[in-house]
Design a protein around this motif. Structure first.
Motif, PDB file in Angstrom:
ATOM      1  N   GLN A  50      18.510  76.442  38.331  1.00  0.00           N
ATOM      2  CA  GLN A  50      18.717  76.182  36.909  1.00  0.00           C
ATOM      3  C   GLN A  50      19.019  74.697  36.665  1.00  0.00           C
ATOM      4  O   GLN A  50      18.595  74.129  35.658  1.00  0.00           O
ATOM      5  N   ALA A  51      19.759  74.106  37.586  1.00  0.00           N
ATOM      6  CA  ALA A  51      20.068  72.682  37.439  1.00  0.00           C
ATOM      7  C   ALA A  51      18.785  71.850  37.490  1.00  0.00           C
ATOM      8  O   ALA A  51      18.587  70.927  36.692  1.00  0.00           O
ATOM      9  N   ARG A  52      17.889  72.181  38.427  1.00  0.00           N
ATOM     10  CA  ARG A  52      16.638  71.420  38.556  1.00  0.00           C
ATOM     11  C   ARG A  52      15.717  71.627  37.352  1.00  0.00           C
ATOM     12  O   ARG A  52      14.898  70.767  37.035  1.00  0.00           O
ATOM     13  N   ALA A  53      15.865  72.783  36.696  1.00  0.00           N
ATOM     14  CA  ALA A  53      15.033  73.057  35.528  1.00  0.00           C
ATOM     15  C   ALA A  53      15.522  72.321  34.282  1.00  0.00           C
ATOM     16  O   ALA A  53      14.802  72.236  33.282  1.00  0.00           O
ATOM     17  N   HIS A  54      16.729  71.796  34.343  1.00  0.00           N
ATOM     18  CA  HIS A  54      17.272  71.058  33.200  1.00  0.00           C
ATOM     19  C   HIS A  54      16.483  69.756  33.019  1.00  0.00           C
ATOM     20  O   HIS A  54      16.047  69.142  34.002  1.00  0.00           O
ATOM     21  N   PRO A  55      16.292  69.303  31.775  1.00  0.00           N
ATOM     22  CA  PRO A  55      15.526  68.060  31.557  1.00  0.00           C
ATOM     23  C   PRO A  55      16.053  66.853  32.323  1.00  0.00           C
ATOM     24  O   PRO A  55      15.288  65.936  32.636  1.00  0.00           O
ATOM     25  N   GLU A  56      17.337  66.833  32.627  1.00  0.00           N
ATOM     26  CA  GLU A  56      17.917  65.715  33.375  1.00  0.00           C
ATOM     27  C   GLU A  56      18.220  66.085  34.825  1.00  0.00           C
ATOM     28  O   GLU A  56      18.911  65.355  35.532  1.00  0.00           O
ATOM     29  N   GLY A  57      17.690  67.238  35.259  1.00  0.00           N
ATOM     30  CA  GLY A  57      18.036  67.755  36.576  1.00  0.00           C
ATOM     31  C   GLY A  57      17.562  66.935  37.750  1.00  0.00           C
ATOM     32  O   GLY A  57      18.084  67.080  38.858  1.00  0.00           O
ATOM     33  N   MET A  58      16.587  66.063  37.555  1.00  0.00           N
ATOM     34  CA  MET A  58      16.063  65.263  38.662  1.00  0.00           C
ATOM     35  C   MET A  58      16.559  63.822  38.607  1.00  0.00           C
ATOM     36  O   MET A  58      16.030  62.953  39.295  1.00  0.00           O
ATOM     37  N   THR A  59      17.575  63.576  37.819  1.00  0.00           N
ATOM     38  CA  THR A  59      18.108  62.213  37.691  1.00  0.00           C
ATOM     39  C   THR A  59      19.103  61.902  38.804  1.00  0.00           C
ATOM     40  O   THR A  59      19.623  62.806  39.469  1.00  0.00           O
ATOM     41  N   SER A  60      19.401  60.615  38.959  1.00  0.00           N
ATOM     42  CA  SER A  60      20.357  60.198  39.992  1.00  0.00           C
ATOM     43  C   SER A  60      21.766  60.685  39.687  1.00  0.00           C
ATOM     44  O   SER A  60      22.566  60.913  40.604  1.00  0.00           O
ATOM     45  N   TYR A  61      22.101  60.845  38.396  1.00  0.00           N
ATOM     46  CA  TYR A  61      23.460  61.279  38.066  1.00  0.00           C
ATOM     47  C   TYR A  61      23.621  62.800  38.108  1.00  0.00           C
ATOM     48  O   TYR A  61      24.743  63.302  38.108  1.00  0.00           O
ATOM     49  N   ALA A  62      22.518  63.532  38.156  1.00  0.00           N
ATOM     50  CA  ALA A  62      22.615  64.988  38.327  1.00  0.00           C
ATOM     51  C   ALA A  62      22.741  65.365  39.806  1.00  0.00           C
ATOM     52  O   ALA A  62      23.364  66.382  40.152  1.00  0.00           O
ATOM     53  N   ALA A  63      22.159  64.557  40.673  1.00  0.00           N
ATOM     54  CA  ALA A  63      22.129  64.872  42.103  1.00  0.00           C
ATOM     55  C   ALA A  63      23.511  65.112  42.714  1.00  0.00           C
ATOM     56  O   ALA A  63      23.687  66.073  43.481  1.00  0.00           O
ATOM     57  N   PRO A  64      24.538  64.288  42.426  1.00  0.00           N
ATOM     58  CA  PRO A  64      25.846  64.522  43.070  1.00  0.00           C
ATOM     59  C   PRO A  64      26.449  65.885  42.729  1.00  0.00           C
ATOM     60  O   PRO A  64      27.140  66.473  43.565  1.00  0.00           O
ATOM     61  N   HIS A  65      26.216  66.400  41.514  1.00  0.00           N
ATOM     62  CA  HIS A  65      26.781  67.698  41.150  1.00  0.00           C
ATOM     63  C   HIS A  65      26.131  68.819  41.956  1.00  0.00           C
ATOM     64  O   HIS A  65      26.816  69.734  42.420  1.00  0.00           O
ATOM     65  N   MET A  66      24.824  68.720  42.147  1.00  0.00           N
ATOM     66  CA  MET A  66      24.151  69.730  42.964  1.00  0.00           C
ATOM     67  C   MET A  66      24.567  69.601  44.429  1.00  0.00           C
ATOM     68  O   MET A  66      24.780  70.606  45.118  1.00  0.00           O
ATOM     69  N   ALA A  67      24.670  68.373  44.906  1.00  0.00           N
ATOM     70  CA  ALA A  67      25.075  68.159  46.292  1.00  0.00           C
ATOM     71  C   ALA A  67      26.475  68.705  46.556  1.00  0.00           C
ATOM     72  O   ALA A  67      26.728  69.331  47.589  1.00  0.00           O
ATOM     73  N   GLU A  68      27.380  68.480  45.612  1.00  0.00           N
ATOM     74  CA  GLU A  68      28.743  68.978  45.772  1.00  0.00           C
ATOM     75  C   GLU A  68      28.767  70.501  45.860  1.00  0.00           C
ATOM     76  O   GLU A  68      29.511  71.081  46.662  1.00  0.00           O
ATOM     77  N   LEU A  69      27.938  71.154  45.044  1.00  0.00           N
ATOM     78  CA  LEU A  69      27.866  72.613  45.068  1.00  0.00           C
ATOM     79  C   LEU A  69      27.362  73.107  46.418  1.00  0.00           C
ATOM     80  O   LEU A  69      27.906  74.059  47.004  1.00  0.00           O
ATOM     81  N   LEU A  70      26.334  72.464  46.937  1.00  0.00           N
ATOM     82  CA  LEU A  70      25.799  72.855  48.244  1.00  0.00           C
ATOM     83  C   LEU A  70      26.808  72.600  49.364  1.00  0.00           C
ATOM     84  O   LEU A  70      27.036  73.448  50.223  1.00  0.00           O
ATOM     85  N   ALA A  71      27.418  71.436  49.356  1.00  0.00           N
ATOM     86  CA  ALA A  71      28.374  71.091  50.417  1.00  0.00           C
ATOM     87  C   ALA A  71      29.583  72.010  50.406  1.00  0.00           C
ATOM     88  O   ALA A  71      30.131  72.334  51.460  1.00  0.00           O
ATOM     89  N   SER A  72      30.001  72.439  49.213  1.00  0.00           N
ATOM     90  CA  SER A  72      31.193  73.303  49.123  1.00  0.00           C
ATOM     91  C   SER A  72      30.952  74.664  49.749  1.00  0.00           C
ATOM     92  O   SER A  72      31.909  75.384  50.054  1.00  0.00           O
TER      93      SER A  72
END
Length: 417
Positions: free
Chosen positions: A334-356
């Motif tokens: 769902q994050a990647r489907a967001h219009p801003e999901g592929m931006t540099s400022y969206a990446a850390p939020h997805m990375a944090e979710l995966l790392a957690s």
């Protein structure tokens, strides 16, 4: 690696390595690590070396290297030097050095602190009392920054230290409309258990200081209901303050009343729709209460009220809720489907979710295309994976070497790294 980087001009590595050597009893080696930085006259290095020397029981050396910078007229050296003196039995000398600088706020505060061990509280009080008569006409120029309210606060500190609590309170009360003095007064009343006076101050307090101190004191005394009621007084002008609402919600959550905490923050979110910090706290409360479905529903309703607009700074807080309800993969999709999901400022939020959830390699893969904008996050995950040299390379990418600072001046603010 830290040792290697310390010799390559990386100040924070040098400091960490020096501390490590000191803990191993290798004090001479530690000082050698810092020597190139100290040679530039850079104040930050001087201060760090003095702290290490003092911690090793070598106070005289700490005092000496600070004295040299003080005599070179570094603007921060006098305070550090005099505080060092006072901590090591030379408070009289420190007080004498500070006395001519009573008009400078930071040095006036240092004077108040060293006055006690110097046995010169009354002299310091007299100096401050003279400043309390001054009414600023062009702050800070007319009083060089030590305004009347600051002087009153420092004088009250001395009176409290002397056990003259009523005098300290009386000093702070006449200027009750001054934010600085209201904060100090509320803390003073709380420290001395003056509940009735603190309640009176809280009743008319729109700054939140007295309310916060009263609630904290009541909670410490075991009167949780009283603490909650302090925030819920409807006749108080600050009763609907968002900051106080957050404090109330945190208080409720601490005592197992998460549903009530959510209700408090829902009201704030409805009243301040679009304020990301409020929505973030609300989302976290829903997550803590294992109610991701309800949290997402409320965020959806708020988004609808904004016309369905959901920029990334409001959207990203949904990710942990989606992950809790539907799994991490669905949240990432769902994050990647967001219009801003592929931006540099969206990446850390997805990375944090995966790392957690232990998926650190995938977190690294998400950040790789945006490495320059997220170098610190990426390096941290690489370090977690044990890929130290790769992490260092990421931190150094496109990092120009700074010009070497001049060593001809007595002191410098330019960092030698």
């Amino acid at each position: 690696m830290v040792e290697l980087q310390a010799g390559r001009g990386e100040w924070f590595c040098a400091l960490a390595w020096a501390r490590s050597l000191g803990e191993q009893g290798r004090q001479s080696d530690a000082l050698e690590v810092l020597a190139p930085y100290l040679a530039t006259g850079w104040w930050t290095a001087v201060e760090a070396a003095a702290e290490l020397l003092e911690g090793w029981g070598r106070a005289d050396e700490a005092i000496e290297i600070t004295r040299v910078r003080m005599e070179a007229r570094h603007p921060m050296a006098l305070e550090s030097y005099t505080r060092l003196l006072a901590r090591h039995g030379r408070a009289e000398e420190a007080f004498t050095l500070l006395r001519p600088h009573i008009s400078e706020p930071s040095l006036a505060a240092a004077l108040v602190d060293v006055a006690a061990p110097a046995g010169r509280d009354e002299e310091a009080a007299a100096l401050l009392a003279a400043r309390t008569e001054h009414r600023c006409s062009d702050f800070p120029w007319c009083c060089r920054g030590l305004d009347r309210d600051t002087a009153i606060g420092l004088l009250a500190t001395i009176r409290e230290r002397q056990g003259r609590i009523d005098e300290a309170i009386a000093l702070l009360r006449p200027d009750g409309n001054t934010l600085l003095n209201r904060k100090q007064l509320a803390a003073l009343l709380a420290r001395h258990g003056r509940l009735d006076e603190l309640r009176a101050a809280a009743a008319s307090d729109d700054s939140g200081h007295a309310v916060r101190q009263l609630a904290r004191l009541l909670e410490e005394l075991g009167d949780v209901e009283g603490a909650i009621a302090t925030y819920r007084q409807p006749d108080r002008s600050g009763a609907h303050n968002p900051n106080q609402a957050v404090e109330l919600a945190q208080l409720l959550a601490r005592h197992g009343r998460g549903t009530e905490a959510i209700d408090v923050m829902r009201l704030q979110a409805d009243a301040h729709n679009g304020d990301d910090w409020i929505l973030h706290i609300l989302a976290d409360l829903y997550l803590d209460q294992s109610r991701p479905e309800d949290g997402l529903a409320h965020l959806d309703a708020l988004a609808d009220a904004r016309g369905g607009e959901e920029y990334w700074d409001l959207y990203w807080m949904r990710l942990p809720l989606i992950a809790a309800r539907d799994g991490v993969d669905e949240a990432i999709a769902q994050a990647r489907a967001h219009p801003e999901g592929m931006t540099s400022y969206a990446a850390p939020h997805m990375a944090e979710l995966l790392a957690s959830t232990g998926r650190t390699e995938e977190a690294v893969a998400v950040l790789r295309p945006h490495a320059l904008a997220n170098r610190h996050d990426l390096a941290e995950y690489l370090i977690d994976l044990g890929r130290i040299e790769e992490a260092v390379a990421v931190l150094h990418q496109d990092k120009p070497r700074p010009p070497q600072p001049s060593t001809t001046t007595a002191w410098s603010e330019e960092p030698p790294f």
